[in-house]
Every structure is written in structure tokens, then in C-alpha cells.
Motif scaffolding. Structure first.
Motif, PDB file in Angstrom:
ATOM      1  N   ARG A 228       1.194  -0.806   0.370  1.00  0.00           N
ATOM      2  CA  ARG A 228       0.386  -0.309   0.086  1.00  0.00           C
ATOM      3  C   ARG A 228       1.104   1.811  -0.025  1.00  0.00           C
ATOM      4  O   ARG A 228       0.352   2.512  -0.554  1.00  0.00           O
ATOM      5  CB  ARG A 228      -1.027  -0.165   1.559  1.00  0.00           C
ATOM      6  N   LYS A 229       2.697   1.295   0.546  1.00  0.00           N
ATOM      7  CA  LYS A 229       3.047   2.198   0.870  1.00  0.00           C
ATOM      8  C   LYS A 229       3.520   2.682  -0.961  1.00  0.00           C
ATOM      9  O   LYS A 229       3.656   4.167  -1.138  1.00  0.00           O
ATOM     10  CB  LYS A 229       3.662   2.494   1.414  1.00  0.00           C
ATOM     11  N   ALA A 230       4.043   1.455  -1.062  1.00  0.00           N
ATOM     12  CA  ALA A 230       4.140   1.111  -2.328  1.00  0.00           C
ATOM     13  C   ALA A 230       3.147   2.205  -4.041  1.00  0.00           C
ATOM     14  O   ALA A 230       3.652   3.088  -4.220  1.00  0.00           O
ATOM     15  CB  ALA A 230       4.690   0.588  -3.325  1.00  0.00           C
ATOM     16  N   THR A 231       2.515   2.045  -2.940  1.00  0.00           N
ATOM     17  CA  THR A 231       0.323   2.601  -4.282  1.00  0.00           C
ATOM     18  C   THR A 231       0.410   3.621  -3.743  1.00  0.00           C
ATOM     19  O   THR A 231       0.440   4.564  -4.921  1.00  0.00           O
ATOM     20  CB  THR A 231      -0.327   1.457  -3.709  1.00  0.00           C
ATOM     21  N   LYS A 232       0.755   3.977  -3.456  1.00  0.00           N
ATOM     22  CA  LYS A 232       0.074   5.422  -2.488  1.00  0.00           C
ATOM     23  C   LYS A 232       1.670   5.683  -2.256  1.00  0.00           C
ATOM     24  O   LYS A 232       0.419   7.523  -3.861  1.00  0.00           O
ATOM     25  CB  LYS A 232       0.293   5.456  -1.176  1.00  0.00           C
ATOM     26  N   MET A 233       2.468   6.173  -2.796  1.00  0.00           N
ATOM     27  CA  MET A 233       3.832   6.911  -3.320  1.00  0.00           C
ATOM     28  C   MET A 233       3.140   6.660  -5.081  1.00  0.00           C
ATOM     29  O   MET A 233       3.576   7.761  -5.277  1.00  0.00           O
ATOM     30  CB  MET A 233       4.992   6.198  -3.061  1.00  0.00           C
ATOM     31  N   GLU A 234       3.351   5.584  -5.558  1.00  0.00           N
ATOM     32  CA  GLU A 234       2.983   5.838  -6.784  1.00  0.00           C
ATOM     33  C   GLU A 234       2.232   7.023  -7.241  1.00  0.00           C
ATOM     34  O   GLU A 234       2.044   7.613  -8.794  1.00  0.00           O
ATOM     35  CB  GLU A 234       2.644   4.464  -7.747  1.00  0.00           C
ATOM     36  N   MET A 235       0.825   7.097  -7.065  1.00  0.00           N
ATOM     37  CA  MET A 235      -0.800   7.839  -6.886  1.00  0.00           C
ATOM     38  C   MET A 235      -0.210   9.295  -6.614  1.00  0.00           C
ATOM     39  O   MET A 235       0.050   9.846  -7.869  1.00  0.00           O
ATOM     40  CB  MET A 235      -1.324   6.959  -6.366  1.00  0.00           C
ATOM     41  N   PHE A 236       0.514   9.652  -5.540  1.00  0.00           N
ATOM     42  CA  PHE A 236       1.177  10.709  -5.031  1.00  0.00           C
ATOM     43  C   PHE A 236       1.917  11.712  -6.632  1.00  0.00           C
ATOM     44  O   PHE A 236       1.660  12.664  -6.687  1.00  0.00           O
ATOM     45  CB  PHE A 236       1.747  10.164  -4.087  1.00  0.00           C
ATOM     46  N   GLU A 237       2.952  10.226  -7.238  1.00  0.00           N
ATOM     47  CA  GLU A 237       3.756  11.066  -7.889  1.00  0.00           C
ATOM     48  C   GLU A 237       2.747  11.480  -9.283  1.00  0.00           C
ATOM     49  O   GLU A 237       2.721  12.471  -9.954  1.00  0.00           O
ATOM     50  CB  GLU A 237       5.065  10.283  -8.146  1.00  0.00           C
ATOM     51  N   LYS A 238       1.901  10.503  -9.818  1.00  0.00           N
ATOM     52  CA  LYS A 238       1.308  11.035 -10.920  1.00  0.00           C
ATOM     53  C   LYS A 238       0.708  12.340 -10.548  1.00  0.00           C
ATOM     54  O   LYS A 238       0.325  12.406 -11.783  1.00  0.00           O
ATOM     55  CB  LYS A 238       0.603   9.222 -10.783  1.00  0.00           C
ATOM     56  N   MET A 239       0.037  12.003  -8.953  1.00  0.00           N
ATOM     57  CA  MET A 239      -0.904  13.698  -9.056  1.00  0.00           C
ATOM     58  C   MET A 239      -0.189  14.702  -8.966  1.00  0.00           C
ATOM     59  O   MET A 239      -1.048  15.915  -9.887  1.00  0.00           O
ATOM     60  CB  MET A 239      -1.377  13.008  -7.822  1.00  0.00           C
ATOM     61  N   GLU A 240       0.612  14.284  -8.853  1.00  0.00           N
ATOM     62  CA  GLU A 240       1.838  15.909  -8.512  1.00  0.00           C
ATOM     63  C   GLU A 240       2.247  16.116 -10.726  1.00  0.00           C
ATOM     64  O   GLU A 240       2.526  17.209 -10.565  1.00  0.00           O
ATOM     65  CB  GLU A 240       3.411  15.234  -7.807  1.00  0.00           C
ATOM     66  N   GLU A 241       2.529  14.812 -10.961  1.00  0.00           N
ATOM     67  CA  GLU A 241       3.900  15.088 -12.190  1.00  0.00           C
ATOM     68  C   GLU A 241       2.316  15.018 -13.268  1.00  0.00           C
ATOM     69  O   GLU A 241       2.285  16.370 -13.867  1.00  0.00           O
ATOM     70  CB  GLU A 241       3.396  14.112 -13.119  1.00  0.00           C
ATOM     71  N   GLU A 242       0.506  15.370 -12.933  1.00  0.00           N
ATOM     72  CA  GLU A 242      -0.236  15.030 -13.884  1.00  0.00           C
ATOM     73  C   GLU A 242      -1.051  17.105 -13.012  1.00  0.00           C
ATOM     74  O   GLU A 242      -2.259  17.372 -13.875  1.00  0.00           O
ATOM     75  CB  GLU A 242      -1.157  14.722 -13.489  1.00  0.00           C
ATOM     76  N   GLY A 243      -0.147  17.428 -12.549  1.00  0.00           N
ATOM     77  CA  GLY A 243      -0.708  19.171 -11.865  1.00  0.00           C
ATOM     78  C   GLY A 243      -2.215  18.663 -10.798  1.00  0.00           C
ATOM     79  O   GLY A 243      -3.645  19.611 -10.844  1.00  0.00           O
ATOM     80  N   PHE A 244      -2.550  17.462 -10.580  1.00  0.00           N
ATOM     81  CA  PHE A 244      -3.658  16.800  -9.628  1.00  0.00           C
ATOM     82  C   PHE A 244      -4.168  18.060  -9.055  1.00  0.00           C
ATOM     83  O   PHE A 244      -5.794  18.909  -8.685  1.00  0.00           O
ATOM     84  CB  PHE A 244      -4.167  15.233  -9.390  1.00  0.00           C
TER      85      PHE A 244
END
Length: 394
Positions: free
Chosen positions: A346-362
Motif C-alpha cells: 500500500r505504501k508503494a501504491t500510495k507513493m506511485e499515486m502521489f507522484e502521478k498526481m503531482e506530475e499531472e498537476g492534480f
């Protein structure tokens, strides 16, 4: 005809007038049946719900004729008339009395099991299955009335490809609608008849062949929706129903999610209805506890919603579905667990999700939607007014 035209034309007054014309012998029953079947086919294909026929005197006439025809001795029975009556009745009615259910089921399944591959039979089977797909999901249909025949039809098509695309969608729609009353059918649908595999293949084939830009023209020169697009809409609605009732875990299901993303990409600039139903089906994934959150990342669902919510011109449905999706995903990733392996995953998924959101300007996208969120929350109570609820705290 579009939705508004159908709703304004298919009135109780129209059906009562037809009934009067039959009584006065100004219109033959044969012509009435031809007209009603065409009307019912049109409104059912486009998934337009009307209630005017079942309130009419003509509806009562059809109910009486179906019962009377069924009671005749075999040698006196007019089988073709009975089929026509059952098809018109189901195509135009929303509810069906128990007395008529078994008659219509037996009559139309007999037509649907025809296996000849010529245009006339293909059309007969298509109309019969379209009519059966109209039976309300809350109607209690005993399995002995349909299951053996239905399995035979599906398996035969999977081997010989003898049904039209619409006919095949209709028989699946009928079966998936039965899940709401009998969850034991899930095993039949998923493991014996392979619903997910078949839905994924059909959506892929239809997406590739559909006339998304509306090159076909109607009688008045306006855009005419291609039949493939209408069948895609029907598949998506069936999928939404399936995901709402879904209980079992299937590895094939993740591939279907990717297929829906592909349909959205193909339709988003040309067909708002298809786009909205795609996002509605994808948001349901966030509610399925058996599906890992990282599936949403791998199959492009996070990319789809985060990318679309940056657009300046979105309809309310897509915004709602995106907000709902991220609200549910964020909540699931914030849940606590004592399982160490699950914690690390879950920690790995959360980090990947966070990076994706940051990259997309979410974050900027969510903040820009603040007023929209407040508005939609009044309409859709499952959403949150708190912006922080739409972020994943990595």
C-alpha cells in the motif's frame, strides 16, 4: 428519432387512437404490429424508457390476445402472431405480469434458439432477444424458464458466431440483470460463460469499427448514430449493472477496465453519452473491495480521470465520476492494516499515486474545481466538500 422526439411521439393518446382505429376497422392488426414492433425496436435500441404504452387500452388488448392465443390447442395456435404480440408487448412495456412472463419467455426463447445464418433468421433472433432484454431486472424470472436455453445460445454463438452484435449483447444483458435476484448466477456468468472475456472482446471490436464521427446521415441530413455506437452504450450500461452487483474476483476483469478506457479515448470528442457511461463504469471500480487500488494505475484509470479533470469544458457527470473515484481511492489507501506485506504494498501504491498526481498537476485541478465541488455535493451526497478528501497522503 432522438430521445425527445420519441418521448413526444410515443404517447398514451397515440396508442389509444390506434386501438380505436383497430375497433373501427380503419387499421388492421397486422399493420399495427408492424408499426409497434418498429417503434419498440427504435426506443429499446436507444435505451429510452417510456411508460405510455402500458397505460394504454392497446396494452390491455395485447395482454388479452397473448393469453387467449396461448390457451388455444396446438393445432389452432397461430405461432407467428403469438411471437409478434410478445415482442411488441415487451419492447413497449416496462413491467410484465407473472401470467404473461412464462408465455413470453417460452415463445421468444424458441425463436432465439434458431441457428440458421441467413438475414431473415438473424433479424428474427435479434428482435426476440432485444425484447427479452427489456424484462426488468427486478422481475423475478425463475431459472427453469430460461437458463438452459440461454446457456445453449451463448455457447453456440461463441463457437459459431451466429448472432448479430446487438443480439449477443441483449442475451448478456438479460442474464446480468438476473444477478440482482440470484447472485448464484455469478459463477455461471463469469466462469462457465466467460462474461468478462466476451464483454472485453465485443467492446474492442465495436470500438474499432464504430462510426464515432457520425458520418452516417439521418433522413433530414442530421447526424445518425451508428448502430455499433448504440450497442457500445448498451454494453456499458450492462457493465455498470454488473459492477454494481459484482462479488467474485476475476483476473480477466482488469483487462476489461483497460478496454473501457480505450472506449473512452475513442468516444470522448464525439459521443458525450458513451464518455459519461465509461467514467460511470470506471468509478464503480473504486467501490469493489476485491480489486487492488494499483489496478487503477496499471490500467490507465488514474491517468484518465486526472487528465480529464484538467480540461476546461467538462460535463457534470464526468466531474462527479472523477471526484467520486478519487474520494474512494484516497479513503481506501488511508485505511490501516496490521498485515506487513499489505502495508509495504500500500505504501508503494500510495507513493506511485502521489507522484502521478503531482506530475499531472492534480492538486491545482482539484482547487480549480472548488466551486464545482460545492455545487455537485448538493446534488450527489456521496461526494465531500473537503478538498483534502481528494488527495492521497503518501
Amino acid at each position: 428519432m432522438g430521445k425527445e422526439e420519441i418521448e413526444s411521439a410515443f404517447t398514451k393518446e397515440l396508442f389509444d387512437k390506434m386501438q380505436k382505429m383497430i375497433e373501427e376497422k380503419k387499421m388492421s392488426m397486422e399493420n399495427v404490429i408492424v408499426l409497434l414492433k418498429r417503434m419498440g425496436y427504435c426506443k429499446t435500441l436507444k435505451k429510452i424508457w417510456i411508460h405510455s404504452f402500458e397505460k394504454s387500452f392497446l396494452n390491455k388488448r395485447f395482454e388479452k390476445m397473448i393469453v387467449e392465443e396461448e390457451k388455444k390447442k396446438d393445432e389452432e395456435k397461430h405461432e407467428i402472431l403469438l411471437v409478434d404480440l410478445c415482442e411488441c408487448y415487451l419492447l413497449l412495456s416496462k413491467g410484465i405480469p407473472d401470467e404473461l412472463l412464462s408465455i413470453c419467455m417460452s415463445c421468444l426463447l424458441k425463436v432465439a434458439t434458431k441457428n440458421e445464418k441467413n438475414d431473415e433468421v438473424l433479424e428474427e433472433v435479434e428482435v426476440a432477444l432485444l425484447a427479452l432484454s427489456c424484462i426488468n431486472m427486478f422481475c423475478n424470472v425463475p431459472k427453469e424458464l430460461y437458463l438452459s436455453e440461454l446457456k445453449e445460445i451463448i455457447k453456440h454463438h461463441q463457437e459459431h458466431h451466429n448472432l448479430t452484435r446487438l443480439a449477443y449483447q441483449c442475451i448478456w444483458e438479460f442474464l446480468i440483470n438476473r444477478l440482482i435476484k440470484d447472485e448464484n448466477l455469478e459463477d455461471v456468468a463469469l466462469n462457465e460463460l466467460h462474461f468478462v472475456r466476451e464483454a472485453r472482446r465485443e467492446l474492442k471490436d465495436l470500438t474499432g469499427s464504430a462510426d464515432w464521427k457520425g458520418k452516417e446521415e439521418g433522413e433530414k441530413g442530421g447526424r445518425k448514430e451508428a448502430k455499433e455506437v448504440l450497442v457500445i452504450k448498451r454494453w456499458l450500461l450492462t457493465l455498470i449493472c454488473f459492477l454494481y452487483l459484482y462479488k467474485l474476483l476475476s483476473e480477466e476483469l482488469t483487462g476489461l477496465f483497460g478496454g473501457v478506457v480505450s472506449v473512452f479515448r475513442a468516444a470522448k470528442d464525439n459521443c458525450v453519452d458513451v464518455s459519461s457511461w465509461c467514467t460511470t463504469s470506471l468509478r464503480r471500480i473504486a467501490d469493489i473491495r476485491a480489486i487492488d487500488v494499483d489496478v487503477s494505475l496499471k490500467k490507465g484509470i488514474v491517468d484518465l480521470f486526472s487528465g480529464e479533470m484538467k480540461q476546461s469544458s467538462l460535463n457534470d457527470e464526468i466531474i462527479k465520476d472523477g471526484l467520486f473515484f478519487f474520494f474512494k481511492i484516497s479513503g481506501r489507501l488511508k485505511e490501516k492494516t496490521d498485515n506487513e506485506a499489505e502495508k509495504m504494498k500500500r505504501k508503494a501504491t500510495k507513493m506511485e499515486m502521489f507522484e502521478k498526481m503531482e506530475e499531472e498537476g492534480f492538486e491545482d485541478s482539484i482547487v480549480s474545481l472548488y466551486g464545482e465541488i460545492s455545487f455537485l455535493n448538493k446534488k450527489y451526497k456521496e461526494l465531500s466538500k473537503n478538498l483534502a478528501d481528494y488527495f492521497v497522503n503518501a
